[in-house]
Write a protein that holds these residues in place. Structure first.
Motif, PDB file in Angstrom:
ATOM      1  N   ASP A  35       0.998  -1.279   0.078  1.00 36.38           N
ATOM      2  CA  ASP A  35       0.044  -0.006   0.075  1.00 36.38           C
ATOM      3  C   ASP A  35       0.905   1.413  -0.057  1.00 36.38           C
ATOM      4  O   ASP A  35       1.672   1.240   0.821  1.00 36.38           O
ATOM      5  CB  ASP A  35      -0.917   0.057   1.304  1.00 36.38           C
TER       6      ASP A  35
ATOM      7  N   ARG B 156       0.327   4.197   1.056  1.00 37.98           N
ATOM      8  CA  ARG B 156       0.328   4.770   2.421  1.00 37.98           C
ATOM      9  C   ARG B 156       1.263   4.322   3.072  1.00 37.98           C
ATOM     10  O   ARG B 156       1.929   4.963   4.084  1.00 37.98           O
ATOM     11  CB  ARG B 156      -1.031   4.911   2.764  1.00 37.98           C
TER      12      ARG B 156
ATOM     13  N   ALA C  83       0.127   1.210  -7.688  1.00 39.89           N
ATOM     14  CA  ALA C  83      -1.284   1.500  -7.204  1.00 39.89           C
ATOM     15  C   ALA C  83      -1.903   2.470  -8.380  1.00 39.89           C
ATOM     16  O   ALA C  83      -3.098   2.538  -8.545  1.00 39.89           O
ATOM     17  CB  ALA C  83      -1.196   1.923  -5.707  1.00 39.89           C
TER      18      ALA C  83
END
Length: 93
Positions: free
Chosen positions: A4, A6, A55
């Motif tokens: 991810d 983040r 992503a």
């Protein structure tokens, strides 16, 4: 397995904070803790850049420079393609 972005960003931020702490506590040139923190930032950045691209098909405007690339550029010879031929103009001395 993709990461991810983040989570990768949080790791990059933590690496930057560790680098700041190491730099502020530097014990002279070549301090191994600063060097280790430097490479940790570079590694965390590359993970973040890869995660961001996977992503969102996006990249940052930043680049990690490799010392090996700098050495190769210094050692490389000039190719004929890199040379520009300048012809004298008529009437020039």
């Amino acid at each position: 397995m993709s990461i991810d972005p983040r989570v990768a960003l949080q790791s990059l931020t933590a690496a930057l904070e560790e680098h700041l702490a190491a730099a502020s506590a530097r014990r002279g040139d070549g301090d191994p803790s600063v060097e280790a923190a430097f490479f940790a930032v570079a590694d965390a950045f590359e993970v973040y850049e890869d995660a961001l691209y996977e992503a969102y098909n996006e990249v940052t405007p930043l680049q990690v420079f490799d010392d090996e690339e700098d050495e190769e550029e210094e050692d490389s010879e000039v190719d004929d393609e890199d040379l520009e031929i300048v012809e004298e103009r008529p009437g020039s001395v």
